[in-house]
Motif scaffolding. Structure first.
Motif, PDB file in Angstrom:
ATOM      1  N   LEU A 180       0.813  -1.204   0.000  1.00 11.32           N
ATOM      2  CA  LEU A 180       0.000   0.000   0.000  1.00 11.32           C
ATOM      3  C   LEU A 180       0.851   1.260   0.000  1.00 11.32           C
ATOM      4  CD1 LEU A 180      -2.608  -1.320   2.570  1.00 11.32           C
ATOM      5  CD2 LEU A 180      -3.120  -0.727   0.207  1.00 11.32           C
ATOM      6  N   HIS A 181       2.124   1.128   0.361  1.00  7.71           N
ATOM      7  CA  HIS A 181       3.049   2.273   0.389  1.00  7.71           C
ATOM      8  C   HIS A 181       4.312   1.843  -0.340  1.00  7.71           C
ATOM      9  CE1 HIS A 181       1.110   5.242   2.885  1.00  7.71           C
ATOM     10  NE2 HIS A 181       0.908   4.405   3.871  1.00  7.71           N
ATOM     11  N   LYS A 182       4.207   1.760  -1.682  1.00  8.36           N
ATOM     12  CA  LYS A 182       5.284   1.143  -2.477  1.00  8.36           C
ATOM     13  C   LYS A 182       6.621   1.845  -2.335  1.00  8.36           C
ATOM     14  CE  LYS A 182       3.974   1.020  -6.664  1.00  8.36           C
ATOM     15  NZ  LYS A 182       2.748   1.248  -7.422  1.00  8.36           N
ATOM     16  N   ASN A 183       6.596   3.153  -2.061  1.00  8.52           N
ATOM     17  CA  ASN A 183       7.847   3.912  -2.045  1.00  8.52           C
ATOM     18  C   ASN A 183       8.414   4.110  -0.651  1.00  8.52           C
ATOM     19  OD1 ASN A 183       7.775   4.238  -4.850  1.00  8.52           O
ATOM     20  ND2 ASN A 183       6.269   5.879  -4.620  1.00  8.52           N
ATOM     21  N   HIS A 184       7.795   3.456   0.347  1.00  6.81           N
ATOM     22  CA  HIS A 184       8.324   3.539   1.699  1.00  6.81           C
ATOM     23  C   HIS A 184       9.313   2.408   1.931  1.00  6.81           C
ATOM     24  CE1 HIS A 184       5.326   6.531   2.398  1.00  6.81           C
ATOM     25  NE2 HIS A 184       5.490   6.538   3.700  1.00  6.81           N
ATOM     26  N   PHE A 185      10.133   2.544   2.982  1.00 11.16           N
ATOM     27  CA  PHE A 185      11.033   1.480   3.398  1.00 11.16           C
ATOM     28  C   PHE A 185      10.359   0.762   4.565  1.00 11.16           C
ATOM     29  CE2 PHE A 185      14.803   2.356   0.924  1.00 11.16           C
ATOM     30  CZ  PHE A 185      14.529   3.624   0.453  1.00 11.16           C
ATOM     31  N   VAL A 186      10.050  -0.512   4.343  1.00 10.64           N
ATOM     32  CA  VAL A 186       9.314  -1.261   5.358  1.00 10.64           C
ATOM     33  C   VAL A 186      10.201  -2.386   5.859  1.00 10.64           C
ATOM     34  CG1 VAL A 186       7.240  -2.627   5.823  1.00 10.64           C
ATOM     35  CG2 VAL A 186       7.123  -0.711   4.228  1.00 10.64           C
ATOM     36  N   PHE A 187      10.331  -2.498   7.182  1.00 10.45           N
ATOM     37  CA  PHE A 187      11.133  -3.596   7.714  1.00 10.45           C
ATOM     38  C   PHE A 187      10.424  -4.249   8.886  1.00 10.45           C
ATOM     39  CE2 PHE A 187      13.081  -2.107  11.748  1.00 10.45           C
ATOM     40  CZ  PHE A 187      12.802  -0.743  11.711  1.00 10.45           C
ATOM     41  N   THR A 188      10.676  -5.568   9.032  1.00  9.85           N
ATOM     42  CA  THR A 188      10.212  -6.260  10.230  1.00  9.85           C
ATOM     43  C   THR A 188      11.428  -6.528  11.097  1.00  9.85           C
ATOM     44  OG1 THR A 188      10.517  -8.573   9.556  1.00  9.85           O
ATOM     45  CG2 THR A 188       8.488  -7.482   8.854  1.00  9.85           C
ATOM     46  N   TYR A 189      11.191  -6.617  12.391  1.00  4.16           N
ATOM     47  CA  TYR A 189      12.250  -6.898  13.359  1.00  4.16           C
ATOM     48  C   TYR A 189      11.736  -8.038  14.215  1.00  4.16           C
ATOM     49  CZ  TYR A 189      15.891  -6.047  16.841  1.00  4.16           C
ATOM     50  OH  TYR A 189      16.965  -6.171  17.680  1.00  4.16           O
ATOM     51  N   GLN A 190      12.337  -9.219  14.089  1.00  2.00           N
ATOM     52  CA  GLN A 190      11.738 -10.391  14.723  1.00  2.00           C
ATOM     53  C   GLN A 190      12.767 -11.262  15.433  1.00  2.00           C
ATOM     54  OE1 GLN A 190       9.647 -11.206  10.614  1.00  2.00           O
ATOM     55  NE2 GLN A 190       8.501 -12.229  12.220  1.00  2.00           N
ATOM     56  N   GLY A 191      12.297 -11.990  16.442  1.00  5.96           N
ATOM     57  CA  GLY A 191      13.162 -12.940  17.144  1.00  5.96           C
ATOM     58  C   GLY A 191      12.918 -14.351  16.645  1.00  5.96           C
ATOM     59  N   ASP A 192      13.587 -15.323  17.311  1.00  3.85           N
ATOM     60  CA  ASP A 192      13.504 -16.682  16.764  1.00  3.85           C
ATOM     61  C   ASP A 192      12.147 -17.338  16.968  1.00  3.85           C
ATOM     62  OD1 ASP A 192      16.069 -16.806  19.014  1.00  3.85           O
ATOM     63  OD2 ASP A 192      14.143 -17.682  19.573  1.00  3.85           O
ATOM     64  N   GLY A 193      11.442 -17.022  18.058  1.00  7.26           N
ATOM     65  CA  GLY A 193      10.099 -17.585  18.219  1.00  7.26           C
ATOM     66  C   GLY A 193       9.133 -16.980  17.223  1.00  7.26           C
ATOM     67  N   ASP A 194       9.228 -15.664  17.086  1.00  7.20           N
ATOM     68  CA  ASP A 194       8.326 -14.924  16.209  1.00  7.20           C
ATOM     69  C   ASP A 194       8.479 -15.386  14.760  1.00  7.20           C
ATOM     70  OD1 ASP A 194       6.638 -12.301  16.825  1.00  7.20           O
ATOM     71  OD2 ASP A 194       7.482 -12.067  14.816  1.00  7.20           O
ATOM     72  N   LEU A 195       9.734 -15.494  14.311  1.00  8.66           N
ATOM     73  CA  LEU A 195       9.963 -15.747  12.899  1.00  8.66           C
ATOM     74  C   LEU A 195       9.974 -17.223  12.550  1.00  8.66           C
ATOM     75  CD1 LEU A 195      12.288 -13.821  10.590  1.00  8.66           C
ATOM     76  CD2 LEU A 195      12.541 -16.275  10.652  1.00  8.66           C
ATOM     77  N   ALA A 196      10.475 -18.060  13.475  1.00 10.24           N
ATOM     78  CA  ALA A 196      10.711 -19.461  13.106  1.00 10.24           C
ATOM     79  C   ALA A 196       9.808 -20.446  13.828  1.00 10.24           C
ATOM     80  CB  ALA A 196      12.173 -19.819  13.363  1.00 10.24           C
ATOM     81  N   ALA A 197       8.956 -20.012  14.691  1.00 11.49           N
ATOM     82  CA  ALA A 197       7.989 -20.921  15.317  1.00 11.49           C
ATOM     83  C   ALA A 197       6.606 -20.538  14.812  1.00 11.49           C
ATOM     84  CB  ALA A 197       8.078 -20.854  16.840  1.00 11.49           C
ATOM     85  N   ILE A 198       5.931 -19.667  15.556  1.00 14.99           N
ATOM     86  CA  ILE A 198       4.546 -19.355  15.213  1.00 14.99           C
ATOM     87  C   ILE A 198       4.443 -18.651  13.869  1.00 14.99           C
ATOM     88  CG2 ILE A 198       4.655 -17.191  16.483  1.00 14.99           C
ATOM     89  CD1 ILE A 198       1.721 -17.671  17.258  1.00 14.99           C
ATOM     90  N   GLY A 199       5.493 -17.938  13.486  1.00 11.92           N
ATOM     91  CA  GLY A 199       5.404 -17.146  12.261  1.00 11.92           C
ATOM     92  C   GLY A 199       5.964 -17.829  11.027  1.00 11.92           C
ATOM     93  N   THR A 200       6.266 -19.110  11.123  1.00  7.47           N
ATOM     94  CA  THR A 200       6.931 -19.788   9.998  1.00  7.47           C
ATOM     95  C   THR A 200       6.150 -19.623   8.704  1.00  7.47           C
ATOM     96  OG1 THR A 200       7.653 -21.438  11.605  1.00  7.47           O
ATOM     97  CG2 THR A 200       8.037 -21.943   9.302  1.00  7.47           C
ATOM     98  N   GLY A 201       4.828 -19.783   8.794  1.00 12.62           N
ATOM     99  CA  GLY A 201       4.005 -19.652   7.587  1.00 12.62           C
ATOM    100  C   GLY A 201       4.134 -18.276   6.963  1.00 12.62           C
ATOM    101  N   GLU A 202       3.996 -17.246   7.804  1.00  8.66           N
ATOM    102  CA  GLU A 202       4.078 -15.878   7.293  1.00  8.66           C
ATOM    103  C   GLU A 202       5.475 -15.579   6.749  1.00  8.66           C
ATOM    104  OE1 GLU A 202       2.491 -16.631  10.133  1.00  8.66           O
ATOM    105  OE2 GLU A 202       0.456 -15.968   9.712  1.00  8.66           O
ATOM    106  N   THR A 203       6.502 -16.104   7.435  1.00  9.33           N
ATOM    107  CA  THR A 203       7.881 -15.880   6.975  1.00  9.33           C
ATOM    108  C   THR A 203       8.091 -16.495   5.600  1.00  9.33           C
ATOM    109  OG1 THR A 203       8.660 -15.993   9.266  1.00  9.33           O
ATOM    110  CG2 THR A 203      10.307 -16.276   7.526  1.00  9.33           C
ATOM    111  N   ILE A 204       7.761 -17.776   5.479  1.00  7.99           N
ATOM    112  CA  ILE A 204       8.009 -18.479   4.214  1.00  7.99           C
ATOM    113  C   ILE A 204       7.251 -17.818   3.076  1.00  7.99           C
ATOM    114  CG2 ILE A 204       7.697 -20.659   2.981  1.00  7.99           C
ATOM    115  CD1 ILE A 204       9.718 -21.165   4.999  1.00  7.99           C
TER     116      ILE A 204
END
Lengths: 72, 256, 357
Positions: free
Chosen positions: B91-115
């Motif tokens: 929705l904001h193509k010209n903005h810089f968007v970043f996520t900041y995540q830990g190992d539970g967030d990114l590799a456990a519950i968030g695996t689907g969203e990450t992949i």
């Protein structure tokens, strides 16, 4: 080219983790006996040999160190 | 030369970036989170993109990351940051968007969203702070916990037979065509910090190219969870984490 | 100028309503009986014409979190699903309400519980108006009973979402989603510009200009005293909504002895019930709630003083009937007639139920 440096340390924000000390080539910083309001033994300069390399500032998780240097 | 003679504005070598707020960070003494925050903030300052950056915070020790960055920031539900970031970037193509995540967030519950964010090749930066443990909730086992490592939920050491080996999610996402740049860095020595900052800078620069995800893993310490002093935890990191999670670029953009 | 009229499915009307009202983004996942919403949007491909993002997410969980991200930017964003998928979205809806963000969600209800069936049901009433997600929050809930209302409620839903900075749920069912009826279509409303959003919604994620501090969108507040204030603010907001946004319709209630209360498809069936019942000499009327939250408590209470009994007709084991009982107290008997598992009640069996009063 030789440099002489010095630091301004935000002693109230310093948490006394000591990670900066490992990377200092001049052994001019250490955790002192004084504690800040949070009870941490904060960093202080212990010698005059700082060369302003900023290794300490760069590795500090809380960004409490400001570094100055001049050419001598 | 006296100290007063050295401390002059023209002699300034390094100061805390104003893109970090004045708030004292709540992280444990010596925790790598603070350093990674600082590097991201410095990159934002140097690129001059403070008014065009939107960050997405995770659930974990860095749940309050939005209090430390002076950029617009949104809190995401646990693991969902890549989905939240997907919508914001589309929705904001010209903005810089970043996520900041830990190992539970990114590799456990968030695996689907990450992949799937990586598979779709969303044009975002994902910063992944991996310390092999769940810090905020009291030091439980994470998908990235090392074999035989003791945690609050693996008190006798991680049993690979029962729980499987650690999940190398970074190597997994590097397989996906939607990831453009995948790298693994650390921030416990000055030399490594300087390298990590270059990697983070490259990740943010990549966003201008619209070529996919730039994924930066930072292998970091958790001295509280590992029950070590900050300095000892960095030694433990070097001896134990790095052999399993070797530093370096895993996927580099090819020259075109 | 005469409006364009089209024959459309309920699901398609939702999609067309979204494009026409200036929706910024739809993020969804296929599930029967509402996949046509996503399919229609991908066929229409509005992105080149209006800039509306249409994205098939990897799951309902991802969908609602994409909506959360877009809502944080004060964009008009929406998703849709059906009962089991809506269960997956409950966390996200609670977060959207807790962070006081505007968003639209559509539930085309199917029979449950669990994986259930693909035929229509109304058994998600509790999930929608009594909670679903955790914490003290409410979903402003619109219940369409026609394909035209499916179309109209998208624009209305966004208006209410932004007016109250709260998620809005269009609670439909598999019958309305699939049936085809005439729809009057409006001209395209343009999407909001970034300047408009920056001016009207100063809390939104737009990138921090030098003129203000950074915006934070969150539902986290670790200081209980502050979190209580957050909740008090939400409750005050819901009170204003209750006082101003109740919507309902009545049919032949002036002389009714028995009042039917039904919404969505059940309300459509009840209109035939009234015809059949009155032919047999039974004076029956209908109150059709259009907003299920806020619930038309006052009008039902007023009518309860004039009738001998109230019958709710719902495709469920009886969920809205509890709110009718709360509205009425002990004034008159309140009964429920329903079918489950995707079975749609016929007018004749409802007339028989009326005769039990």
């Amino acid at each position: 080219m030789a440099f002489k440096g010095t630091l301004i340390i935000d002693t109230e924000k310093c948490k006394g983790c000591g990670v900066c000390i490992t990377g200092c080539p001049q052994k001019c910083i250490a955790l002192g006996k004084k504690v800040n309001k949070k009870g941490y033994n904060h960093l202080e300069m212990i010698a005059d040999t700082c060369i302003g390399c900023a290794n300490c500032a760069v590795v500090c998780p809380d960004g409490v160190i400001e570094v100055y240097k001049v050419k001598v | 030369m006296t100290r007063e003679e050295i401390i002059k504005p023209e002699n300034l070598v390094y100061r805390r970036t104003p893109v970090l707020t004045d708030n004292v960070m709540h992280y444990c003494p010596g925790c790598g989170h603070g350093t990674v925050h600082r590097l991201i903030a410095e990159v934002i300052e140097e690129m001059g993109i403070q008014d065009k950056t939107i960050g997405v915070a995770p659930v974990g020790c860095s749940v309050l990351a939005y209090n430390y960055f002076d950029v617009d920031f949104v809190e995401a539900a646990h693991g969902r940051a890549p989905a939240v970031a997907t919508a914001i970037k589309r929705l904001h193509k010209n903005h810089f968007v970043f996520t900041y995540q830990g190992d539970g967030d990114l590799a456990a519950i968030g695996t689907g969203e990450t992949i799937h964010a990586c598979n779709r090749g969303e044009n975002i930066v994902i910063i992944f702070v991996n310390n092999g443990i769940y810090g905020m909730t009291g030091g439980q086992m994470a998908p990235t916990t090392l074999p035989n490592m003791k945690t609050a939920t693996s008190p006798y050491g991680r049993d690979v037979e029962l729980m499987g080996p650690p999940l190398k999610i970074t190597e997994l996402v590097a397989q996906l065509p939607g990831t453009y740049y995948v790298t693994r860095q650390a921030v416990y020595t000055p030399a490594l910090v300087r390298k990590a900052k270059k990697a983070i800078r490259l990740a943010f620069e990549n966003q201008k190219l619209n070529k996919g995800v730039s994924f930066v893993e930072i292998v970091s310490n958790c001295n509280s969870g590992w029950k070590l002093t900050p300095v000892k935890s960095n030694e433990w990191l070097e001896e134990n984490m790095l052999p399993f999670y070797p530093l370096g670029d895993i996927k580099v953009p090819t020259q075109e | 100028m005469a409006k364009e009229i089209r024959l459309m499915k309920g699901n398609e009307a939702i999609a067309e309503g979204a494009i026409r009202c200036g929706c910024d983004g739809y993020f969804g996942y296929p599930i029967t009986p509402q996949s046509e919403i996503l399919e229609y949007l991908t066929v229409q491909n509005p992105y080149p014409k209006t800039g509306m993002v249409v994205l098939q997410a990897e799951s309902e969980t991802a969908s609602i979190n994409m909506v959360y991200g877009g809502a944080a930017c004060a964009k008009k964003v929406m998703t849709s699903s059906s009962s089991p998928g809506i269960s997956l979205m409950q966390e996200g809806l609670s977060y959207i309400a807790g962070a006081e963000l505007p968003a639209l969600c559509v539930n085309v209800v199917r029979g449950g519980p669990g994986l259930g069936t693909i035929q229509p049901s109304q058994a998600d009433y509790f999930q929608t108006v009594k909670g679903g997600g955790h914490g003290d929050y409410k979903l402003i809930t619109l219940a369409p009973a026609s394909v035209q209302e499916m179309y109209d409620f998208v624009g209305l839903g966004f208006d209410l979402a932004f007016k109250y900075r709260n998620p809005v749920m269009i609670l439909s069912d598999g019958l309305i989603g699939q049936v085809m009826e005439k729809v009057e279509i409006d001209d395209y409303k343009p999407r909001w510009t970034d300047e408009y959003i920056a001016e009207k919604f100063p809390w939104a994620m737009i990138g921090k200009p030098a003129s203000r501090g950074h915006n934070i969108v969150t539902s986290l507040e670790l200081d209980s005293a502050k979190q209580e204030q957050v909740n008090l603010r939400l409750q005050a907001k819901y009170k204003v909504c209750e006082e101003n946004e109740v919507r309902y319709e009545t049919f032949q209630v002036e002389d009714a002895d028995i009042l039917l209360v039904a919404y969505g498809s059940s309300a459509r069936i009840c209109q035939k019930v009234i015809e059949l019942a009155r032919a047999e000499g039974l004076k029956v009327g209908l109150l059709r709630p259009i907003t299920l939250w806020p619930f038309p408590t006052k009008p039902i209470n007023e009518l309860s003083k004039k009738v001998k009994g109230i019958l709710t007709v719902e495709m469920s084991a009886g969920q809205m009937v509890e709110d009718v009982r709360l509205s009425v107290g002990c004034a008159v008997p309140v009964k429920h007639y329903g079918r489950f598992g995707g079975i749609i009640p016929t007018p004749t069996e409802i007339v028989e139920a009326i005769k039990t009063f």
